[in-house]
Design a protein around this motif. Structure first.
Motif, PDB file in Angstrom:
ATOM      1  N   VAL A  38      61.932-118.942   5.047  1.00 44.47           N
ATOM      2  CA  VAL A  38      61.975-119.120   3.541  1.00 44.47           C
ATOM      3  C   VAL A  38      62.298-117.526   3.061  1.00 44.47           C
ATOM      4  O   VAL A  38      61.472-116.988   3.169  1.00 44.47           O
ATOM      5  N   ARG A  39      63.255-117.450   2.293  1.00 41.01           N
ATOM      6  CA  ARG A  39      63.744-115.951   1.752  1.00 41.01           C
ATOM      7  C   ARG A  39      62.505-115.571   0.969  1.00 41.01           C
ATOM      8  O   ARG A  39      62.400-116.341  -0.359  1.00 41.01           O
ATOM      9  N   PRO A  40      61.752-114.593   1.367  1.00 42.21           N
ATOM     10  CA  PRO A  40      60.796-114.194   0.344  1.00 42.21           C
ATOM     11  C   PRO A  40      61.399-113.715  -1.187  1.00 42.21           C
ATOM     12  O   PRO A  40      62.629-112.799  -1.004  1.00 42.21           O
ATOM     13  N   TRP A  41      61.010-113.872  -2.419  1.00 40.78           N
ATOM     14  CA  TRP A  41      61.796-113.457  -3.546  1.00 40.78           C
ATOM     15  C   TRP A  41      60.782-112.620  -4.170  1.00 40.78           C
ATOM     16  O   TRP A  41      61.214-112.416  -5.480  1.00 40.78           O
ATOM     17  N   ASP A  42      59.729-112.130  -3.870  1.00 41.01           N
ATOM     18  CA  ASP A  42      58.760-111.232  -4.680  1.00 41.01           C
ATOM     19  C   ASP A  42      58.139-110.064  -4.092  1.00 41.01           C
ATOM     20  O   ASP A  42      57.332-109.252  -4.303  1.00 41.01           O
ATOM     21  N   ASP A  43      59.048-109.776  -2.784  1.00 41.01           N
ATOM     22  CA  ASP A  43      58.423-108.736  -1.944  1.00 41.01           C
ATOM     23  C   ASP A  43      59.501-108.123  -1.129  1.00 41.01           C
ATOM     24  O   ASP A  43      60.179-108.753  -0.177  1.00 41.01           O
ATOM     25  N   ASP A  44      60.170-106.782  -1.839  1.00 41.55           N
ATOM     26  CA  ASP A  44      61.304-106.198  -0.931  1.00 41.55           C
ATOM     27  C   ASP A  44      61.094-105.779   0.376  1.00 41.55           C
ATOM     28  O   ASP A  44      62.055-106.075   1.299  1.00 41.55           O
ATOM     29  N   THR A  45      59.652-105.517   0.678  1.00 41.96           N
ATOM     30  CA  THR A  45      59.556-104.840   2.014  1.00 41.96           C
ATOM     31  C   THR A  45      59.656-106.211   2.973  1.00 41.96           C
ATOM     32  O   THR A  45      60.103-105.894   4.242  1.00 41.96           O
ATOM     33  N   ARG A  46      59.018-107.263   2.644  1.00 40.72           N
ATOM     34  CA  ARG A  46      59.000-108.446   3.453  1.00 40.72           C
ATOM     35  C   ARG A  46      60.473-108.955   3.486  1.00 40.72           C
ATOM     36  O   ARG A  46      61.120-109.733   4.482  1.00 40.72           O
ATOM     37  N   VAL A  49      60.446-119.919  -9.666  1.00 35.72           N
ATOM     38  CA  VAL A  49      61.640-119.238  -9.612  1.00 35.72           C
ATOM     39  C   VAL A  49      62.716-120.018  -9.297  1.00 35.72           C
ATOM     40  O   VAL A  49      62.938-120.557  -8.445  1.00 35.72           O
ATOM     41  N   GLU A  50      63.727-119.893 -10.309  1.00 39.97           N
ATOM     42  CA  GLU A  50      65.125-120.807 -10.176  1.00 39.97           C
ATOM     43  C   GLU A  50      66.080-120.054  -8.999  1.00 39.97           C
ATOM     44  O   GLU A  50      66.182-118.772  -9.281  1.00 39.97           O
ATOM     45  N   ALA A  51      66.702-120.933  -8.316  1.00 40.49           N
ATOM     46  CA  ALA A  51      67.516-120.373  -7.175  1.00 40.49           C
ATOM     47  C   ALA A  51      68.711-121.259  -7.248  1.00 40.49           C
ATOM     48  O   ALA A  51      68.939-122.190  -8.444  1.00 40.49           O
ATOM     49  N   ASP A  52      69.854-121.138  -6.271  1.00 44.03           N
ATOM     50  CA  ASP A  52      70.964-121.659  -6.102  1.00 44.03           C
ATOM     51  C   ASP A  52      70.997-122.954  -6.053  1.00 44.03           C
ATOM     52  O   ASP A  52      70.821-123.453  -4.577  1.00 44.03           O
ATOM     53  N   GLY A  53      70.432-124.062  -6.902  1.00 42.09           N
ATOM     54  CA  GLY A  53      70.347-125.438  -6.330  1.00 42.09           C
ATOM     55  C   GLY A  53      68.936-126.063  -5.937  1.00 42.09           C
ATOM     56  O   GLY A  53      68.742-127.057  -5.851  1.00 42.09           O
ATOM     57  N   LEU A  55      57.078-123.095  -1.378  1.00 43.78           N
ATOM     58  CA  LEU A  55      57.367-124.615  -1.434  1.00 43.78           C
ATOM     59  C   LEU A  55      58.751-124.338  -2.192  1.00 43.78           C
ATOM     60  O   LEU A  55      58.780-123.863  -3.448  1.00 43.78           O
ATOM     61  N   LEU A  56      59.869-125.077  -1.758  1.00 45.37           N
ATOM     62  CA  LEU A  56      61.174-125.115  -2.122  1.00 45.37           C
ATOM     63  C   LEU A  56      61.386-126.632  -2.691  1.00 45.37           C
ATOM     64  O   LEU A  56      61.065-127.508  -1.885  1.00 45.37           O
ATOM     65  N   THR A  57      61.827-126.857  -3.713  1.00 42.03           N
ATOM     66  CA  THR A  57      62.110-128.180  -4.394  1.00 42.03           C
ATOM     67  C   THR A  57      63.782-128.220  -4.793  1.00 42.03           C
ATOM     68  O   THR A  57      63.986-127.325  -5.789  1.00 42.03           O
ATOM     69  N   PRO A  58      64.525-129.015  -4.588  1.00 44.23           N
ATOM     70  CA  PRO A  58      65.795-129.220  -4.894  1.00 44.23           C
ATOM     71  C   PRO A  58      66.012-129.879  -6.229  1.00 44.23           C
ATOM     72  O   PRO A  58      65.018-130.476  -6.891  1.00 44.23           O
ATOM     73  N   HIS A  59      66.849-129.106  -6.616  1.00 39.68           N
ATOM     74  CA  HIS A  59      67.386-129.896  -8.043  1.00 39.68           C
ATOM     75  C   HIS A  59      67.630-131.205  -8.129  1.00 39.68           C
ATOM     76  O   HIS A  59      68.083-131.694  -7.211  1.00 39.68           O
ATOM     77  N   GLY A  60      67.355-131.809  -9.239  1.00 39.03           N
ATOM     78  CA  GLY A  60      67.506-133.137  -9.103  1.00 39.03           C
ATOM     79  C   GLY A  60      66.427-134.207  -9.313  1.00 39.03           C
ATOM     80  O   GLY A  60      65.476-133.774  -9.863  1.00 39.03           O
ATOM     81  N   THR A  61      66.426-135.376  -9.331  1.00 40.33           N
ATOM     82  CA  THR A  61      65.619-136.351  -9.684  1.00 40.33           C
ATOM     83  C   THR A  61      65.085-136.772  -8.282  1.00 40.33           C
ATOM     84  O   THR A  61      65.873-137.556  -7.256  1.00 40.33           O
ATOM     85  N   GLY A  62      63.705-136.945  -7.819  1.00 44.77           N
ATOM     86  CA  GLY A  62      63.106-137.175  -6.455  1.00 44.77           C
ATOM     87  C   GLY A  62      62.720-138.533  -6.788  1.00 44.77           C
ATOM     88  O   GLY A  62      63.240-139.303  -7.657  1.00 44.77           O
ATOM     89  N   PRO A  63      62.019-139.199  -5.746  1.00 47.02           N
ATOM     90  CA  PRO A  63      61.561-138.522  -4.701  1.00 47.02           C
ATOM     91  C   PRO A  63      62.510-138.061  -3.501  1.00 47.02           C
ATOM     92  O   PRO A  63      63.315-138.779  -3.337  1.00 47.02           O
ATOM     93  N   PHE A  64      62.306-136.766  -3.074  1.00 51.71           N
ATOM     94  CA  PHE A  64      63.034-136.321  -1.928  1.00 51.71           C
ATOM     95  C   PHE A  64      62.803-136.571  -0.740  1.00 51.71           C
ATOM     96  O   PHE A  64      61.580-136.355  -0.306  1.00 51.71           O
ATOM     97  N   PRO A  65      63.699-136.180   0.261  1.00 49.38           N
ATOM     98  CA  PRO A  65      63.268-136.292   1.753  1.00 49.38           C
ATOM     99  C   PRO A  65      62.673-134.740   1.771  1.00 49.38           C
ATOM    100  O   PRO A  65      63.049-134.002   0.987  1.00 49.38           O
ATOM    101  N   ALA A  66      61.774-134.591   2.891  1.00 43.72           N
ATOM    102  CA  ALA A  66      61.195-133.293   2.976  1.00 43.72           C
ATOM    103  C   ALA A  66      61.145-132.850   4.462  1.00 43.72           C
ATOM    104  O   ALA A  66      60.996-133.513   5.436  1.00 43.72           O
ATOM    105  N   VAL A  67      60.874-131.422   4.728  1.00 38.64           N
ATOM    106  CA  VAL A  67      60.691-130.957   5.742  1.00 38.64           C
ATOM    107  C   VAL A  67      59.691-129.814   5.965  1.00 38.64           C
ATOM    108  O   VAL A  67      59.556-129.063   4.797  1.00 38.64           O
ATOM    109  N   LEU A  68      58.695-130.126   6.761  1.00 39.55           N
ATOM    110  CA  LEU A  68      57.833-129.260   7.067  1.00 39.55           C
ATOM    111  C   LEU A  68      58.225-128.217   8.002  1.00 39.55           C
ATOM    112  O   LEU A  68      58.660-128.367   9.314  1.00 39.55           O
ATOM    113  N   LEU A  69      58.542-126.831   7.582  1.00 39.98           N
ATOM    114  CA  LEU A  69      59.251-125.997   8.469  1.00 39.98           C
ATOM    115  C   LEU A  69      58.360-124.944   9.190  1.00 39.98           C
ATOM    116  O   LEU A  69      57.352-124.630   8.387  1.00 39.98           O
ATOM    117  N   LEU A  70      58.555-124.892  10.469  1.00 40.80           N
ATOM    118  CA  LEU A  70      57.221-124.235  11.227  1.00 40.80           C
ATOM    119  C   LEU A  70      58.025-123.002  11.909  1.00 40.80           C
ATOM    120  O   LEU A  70      58.676-123.200  12.672  1.00 40.80           O
TER     121      LEU A  70
END
Length: 415
Positions: free
Chosen positions: A180-188, A126-130, A150-165
């Motif tokens: 991480v903003r849920p994109w498929d569940d309005d209740t969540r 699902v595309e988001a802003d950037g 899993l979120l991936t920035p637009h552009g050419t990788g490889p990218f730095p990464a963050v394991l978000l806990l």
């Protein structure tokens, strides 16, 4: 512990006469949290009944003081000398010490290393802003499949990464969605936005990192979101039942976080030399712990979880309630290493520790002692500039937007 550090929410979650139905997420294979939430309550009442029979065998009758501490707890505290800490340990070669200290921590996890193939499955993008959002399901252990964001920035990788806990917060209906903003569940989404407003200045930290050029992975810990939810009371039963099965809730979390770091570092889109762990509260504990136990983590940023053990184990502190403490409890490890000693295994990796001076979960003295220990270790490695500790005088137990911006700038610099 609020958000996993020492205090649950001011009013604990409602008790439940029965167990919640946890089979609504069919992609999670294995028993999950529900199968381990058995009859812990009955065992506790039986233990109290036995304890009431007859006098104590010792000449001096002992009891329990405020916070469920035994009244002889000062004697136990005196026995905690942390003999394997760097500088106290007889091992003088740092690399050898790091191997020995890491081995000692792993010995107390009560969960074996697991090399099960990840067998990752990606969902629709699902595309988001950037950046691009996609769900991923993988095997962190041989026991069950886990779903992540899993979120991936637009552009050419490889990218730095963050394991978000994610944190604890005694809020179990969401885990990864706290960050991480849920994109498929309005209740969540409604629940997640309320949590972001409370703890993160209204911002979803993972989405902001992705917009800034980082691949981001967030997963649920056992008991949260798709792997739960448990209730406030059930979390201690879950931990107890894992112990009875020869395992450990905190140990499982530690092993899974290390495995998640390995998965993230191994993605083609990621520069495996530039992977950081970042977390708030219980997530902060998990971040510095993962940096200590995983060679796939190059840096760690931890907001609102660092203290000396002796200074936090005092009457009145929320860590004494049990419950969420089990998420960070490795039985017997305190006979060898303190919290900052474990975090020091990561030295000389770039590491950041934030604390809010108004945070009642961590006494100021405990934070001071821990920060001093950490600085001594990094200086001993001629890497004092790689350690950043800061106390925010006006803040409590939050990860505010100004704090986040400082962490983002720090990540840009060290990665």
């Amino acid at each position: 512990m609020n958000s996993g550090s020492g205090r649950e929410s001011s009013s604990p979650g409602p008790s439940s006469p029965g167990l919640p139905s946890l089979d609504r997420r069919s992609f999670v294979a294995g028993a999950g949290a529900a199968a381990l939430l058995g009859a812990a309550g009955a065992g506790a009442s039986t233990a109290h009944a036995h304890a009431a029979q007859g006098p104590a065998p010792a000449a001096r009758v002992t009891g329990v003081v405020e916070g469920n501490l035994p009244d002889f707890h000062p004697l136990l505290t005196e026995e905690l000398r942390f003999p394997l800490a760097w500088g106290t340990s007889p091992v003088r070669d740092f690399r050898a010490w790091r191997r020995a200290a890491r081995s000692k921590v792993e010995e107390h996890l009560f969960v074996e290393r697991d090399h099960t193939p990840y067998e990752q499955e990606f969902g629709g993008r699902v595309e988001a802003d950037g950046y691009t959002r996609e769900p991923v399901t993988l095997s962190l252990t041989r026991y069950e499949r886990v779903r992540g964001s899993l979120l991936t920035p637009h552009g050419t990788g490889p990218f730095p990464a963050v394991l978000l806990l994610h944190d604890h917060g005694a809020k179990f209906d969401i885990g990864k969605e706290k960050l991480v903003r849920p994109w498929d569940d309005d209740t969540r989404l409604a629940s997640a936005q309320a949590w972001a407003d409370r703890c993160f200045g209204g911002r979803f930290v993972g989405d902001e990192l992705a917009r800034r050029g980082y691949v981001v992975l967030a997963l649920d810990a056992l008991g949260w979101g798709d792997r739960g939810p448990v209730t406030y009371e059930q979390q201690q039963a879950l931990a107890s039942n894992l112990f009875n099965l020869g395992s450990s809730l905190a140990g499982l979390m530690a092993r899974e976080d290390v495995r998640a770091a390995g998965f993230l570092a191994g993605l083609d889109r990621v520069d495996r030399r530039r992977v950081a762990a970042v977390g708030f509260s219980m997530g902060a504990f998990r971040a510095w712990q993962t940096a200590a136990l995983s060679d796939d983590i190059a840096a760690a940023a931890s907001a609102c979880w660092m203290t000396g053990l002796k200074e936090v184990m005092v009457p009145g502190n929320n860590i004494l309630r049990g419950q969420s403490s089990y998420c960070m409890l490795h039985p017997g490890l305190a006979r060898h290493l303190d919290f900052p000693d474990v975090a020091s295994i990561a030295a000389p990796k770039p590491s950041l520790f934030f604390h809010g001076a108004q945070d009642t979960l961590f006494p100021a003295e405990g934070v001071r002692v821990a920060h001093e220990k950490l600085h001594a270790v990094w200086r001993s490695r001629h890497a004092g500039e790689h350690l950043h500790t800061k106390v925010w005088p006006e803040l409590g137990h939050v990860f505010s937007v100004p704090q986040q911006d400082e962490v983002f700038a720090w990540l840009d610099a060290v990665l």
